[in-house]
Design a protein around this motif. Structure first.
Motif, short mmCIF file in Angstrom:
data_model
loop_
_atom_site.label_atom_id
_atom_site.label_comp_id
_atom_site.label_asym_id
_atom_site.label_seq_id
_atom_site.Cartn_x
_atom_site.Cartn_y
_atom_site.Cartn_z
N LEU A 139 0.85 -1.19 0.00
CA LEU A 139 0.00 0.00 0.00
C LEU A 139 0.89 1.24 0.00
N SER A 140 0.51 2.24 -0.76
CA SER A 140 1.33 3.45 -0.82
C SER A 140 1.32 4.22 0.50
N ASN A 146 5.80 0.45 1.61
CA ASN A 146 4.86 1.30 0.87
C ASN A 146 5.24 1.51 -0.59
N ASP A 147 6.10 0.66 -1.13
CA ASP A 147 6.38 0.69 -2.56
C ASP A 147 6.66 -0.72 -3.05
N TYR A 148 6.44 -0.94 -4.34
CA TYR A 148 6.49 -2.31 -4.87
C TYR A 148 7.88 -2.93 -4.77
N LEU A 149 8.93 -2.10 -4.83
CA LEU A 149 10.27 -2.66 -4.72
C LEU A 149 10.50 -3.25 -3.34
N SER A 150 10.04 -2.57 -2.30
CA SER A 150 10.18 -3.09 -0.93
C SER A 150 9.39 -4.39 -0.76
N SER A 151 8.16 -4.42 -1.30
CA SER A 151 7.36 -5.64 -1.17
C SER A 151 8.03 -6.79 -1.92
N TRP A 152 8.62 -6.51 -3.08
CA TRP A 152 9.31 -7.57 -3.81
C TRP A 152 10.54 -8.05 -3.04
N HIS A 171 -0.94 2.32 -6.66
CA HIS A 171 0.06 2.65 -5.64
C HIS A 171 1.39 3.05 -6.28
N ILE A 172 1.71 2.47 -7.43
CA ILE A 172 2.92 2.87 -8.16
C ILE A 172 2.77 4.31 -8.66
N LEU A 173 1.63 4.62 -9.26
CA LEU A 173 1.39 5.97 -9.77
C LEU A 173 1.30 6.98 -8.64
N ALA A 174 0.64 6.61 -7.55
CA ALA A 174 0.48 7.52 -6.42
C ALA A 174 1.82 7.91 -5.81
N ASN A 175 2.75 6.96 -5.79
CA ASN A 175 4.09 7.22 -5.25
C ASN A 175 5.02 7.87 -6.25
N GLY A 176 4.63 7.85 -7.53
CA GLY A 176 5.55 8.30 -8.56
C GLY A 176 6.76 7.39 -8.66
N SER A 177 6.57 6.10 -8.42
CA SER A 177 7.68 5.15 -8.39
C SER A 177 8.27 4.94 -9.78
N ALA A 178 9.58 4.82 -9.84
CA ALA A 178 10.24 4.45 -11.09
C ALA A 178 9.86 3.02 -11.46
N LEU A 179 9.79 2.75 -12.75
CA LEU A 179 9.34 1.44 -13.22
C LEU A 179 10.49 0.49 -13.53
N ASP A 180 11.72 0.99 -13.49
CA ASP A 180 12.86 0.16 -13.89
C ASP A 180 12.96 -1.13 -13.09
N ALA A 181 12.63 -1.07 -11.79
CA ALA A 181 12.80 -2.25 -10.93
C ALA A 181 11.85 -3.37 -11.30
N LEU A 182 10.80 -3.09 -12.07
CA LEU A 182 9.91 -4.16 -12.52
C LEU A 182 10.66 -5.20 -13.34
N ASP A 183 11.68 -4.74 -14.05
CA ASP A 183 12.44 -5.65 -14.91
C ASP A 183 13.19 -6.71 -14.11
N GLU A 207 -3.30 12.46 2.70
CA GLU A 207 -4.76 12.45 2.79
C GLU A 207 -5.39 12.39 1.40
N GLU A 208 -4.82 13.13 0.46
CA GLU A 208 -5.35 13.11 -0.91
C GLU A 208 -5.10 11.75 -1.56
N ARG A 209 -3.98 11.14 -1.25
CA ARG A 209 -3.67 9.82 -1.79
C ARG A 209 -4.69 8.79 -1.31
N LEU A 210 -5.02 8.86 -0.03
CA LEU A 210 -5.98 7.92 0.55
C LEU A 210 -7.40 8.18 0.02
N GLU A 211 -7.79 9.44 -0.05
CA GLU A 211 -9.12 9.79 -0.56
C GLU A 211 -9.28 9.34 -2.01
N THR A 212 -8.28 9.58 -2.82
CA THR A 212 -8.34 9.17 -4.22
C THR A 212 -8.40 7.66 -4.33
N ALA A 213 -7.59 6.98 -3.54
CA ALA A 213 -7.54 5.52 -3.59
C ALA A 213 -8.88 4.89 -3.29
N ARG A 214 -9.60 5.44 -2.34
CA ARG A 214 -10.83 4.80 -1.85
C ARG A 214 -12.10 5.28 -2.54
#
Length: 301
Positions: A139-140, A146-152, A171-183, A207-214
């Motif tokens: 979850l962001s 709170n980011d996909y790299l940590s969960s991986w 959650h990737i977009l909300a964090n502005g996470s780089a996508l390189d680590a997906l590879d 707060e805006e991240r949570l409101e948008t998510a839900r």
């Protein structure tokens, strides 16, 4: 990539379970992601809910969602393991191959990645006899993850065949996470890809991240991050991922629409996703073929 790769999350659709199943099927979707409360809260009981799902002809993508499970100790840990056992029984009853686990938001949870990995491995062990896989999603707004790299990295550390990572585009977009680590994530360790977008470029506060998510997500192809989503999808496809995609679109507007209309939007989004992956891949292959032919025909100086 074909329609059988895509399914709806029941959280996106209004109405009782019966209406959600019927709308998904009528739109041409072949699978559905259920929430445990869809079954446990059915007015005729869980057995009747399971029967409805099985009679619908839809394949169950998985069951949402085990919250605040990992990183606990003592009585809290034992309590959550007991809850997890009950959720695994629900998965088994309805034929769900996956139980989703969201990264903890609890202030009682440890930040120790080794402890978190151990707890997830324990849950993966419990799930094996049920024929259920565990998918871990960051979850962001997660407290420690709170980011996909940590969960991986945690899934990789746990090193359990029955445990994978869930990639969630919101959650990737909300964090502005780089996508390189997906590879760097092996495709067989991706348990599921959840897809959604939102309507503005940035989320300026937690707060805006949570409101948008839900309340304010939209389908891929409807939001402001189509370019980023397209890149994410192509990276996953190039990496060999051929598993399920689930539209997890929390949206208050959609809950005021007939479920059939929302399910049709999901099907349109599935076509958009497929087009982004396959059309781009075809252009790349055609370009490579043209270059190869040109190189062969033009004599070297």
């Amino acid at each position: 990539m074909n329609p059988s790769n895509f399914g709806m999350d029941t959280i996106t659709l209004a109405g009782p379970l019966e209406a959600k199943l019927r709308a998904s099927r009528a739109a041409g979707l072949t699978q559905i992601m259920l929430w445990a409360r869809d079954l446990a809260g059915h007015p005729e009981g869980i057995d009747a809910a399971v029967r409805l799902v099985r009679e619908s002809g839809l394949r169950v993508t998985g069951i949402q969602v085990m919250r605040d499970y990992e990183g606990l100790s003592g009585t809290l840990h034992h309590y959550k393991v007991d809850i997890a056992r009950s959720m695994l029984e629900i998965c088994h009853a309805v034929g769900a191959p996956l139980l989703m686990v969201c990264s903890s938001t609890s202030r009682h949870a440890s930040a120790d990645h080794g402890k978190i990995a151990g707890d997830l491995a324990k849950l993966a062990n419990l799930a094996v006899p049920m024929g259920v896989r565990i998918g871990y999603e960051a979850l962001s707004w997660g407290r420690h993850v709170n980011d996909y790299l940590s969960s991986w990295e945690i899934v990789d550390e746990a090193n359990h065949a029955n445990l994978g990572v869930v990639i969630d585009s919101y959650h990737i977009l909300a964090n502005g996470s780089a996508l390189d680590a997906l590879d760097g994530i092996p495709s067989h360790k991706i348990a599921l890809v959840q897809l959604s977008d939102f309507m503005w470029r940035e989320l300026r506060s937690p707060e805006e991240r949570l409101e948008t998510a839900r309340h304010l997500r939209v389908f891929p192809g409807e939001g402001e991050h189509s370019a980023e989503l397209s890149e994410l999808l192509r990276r996953l496809y190039r990496g060999g991922y051929r598993g399920d995609y689930s539209f997890e679109v929390f949206n208050d507007d959609y809950l005021q629409m007939p479920p059939e209309a929302v399910a049709k939007r999901a099907l349109q989004s599935a076509k958009w996703v497929t087009d982004q992956v396959l059309r781009r891949s075809l252009r790349v292959r055609e370009g490579a073929l043209f270059n190869a032919v040109e190189t062969h025909l033009v004599p070297a100086p």
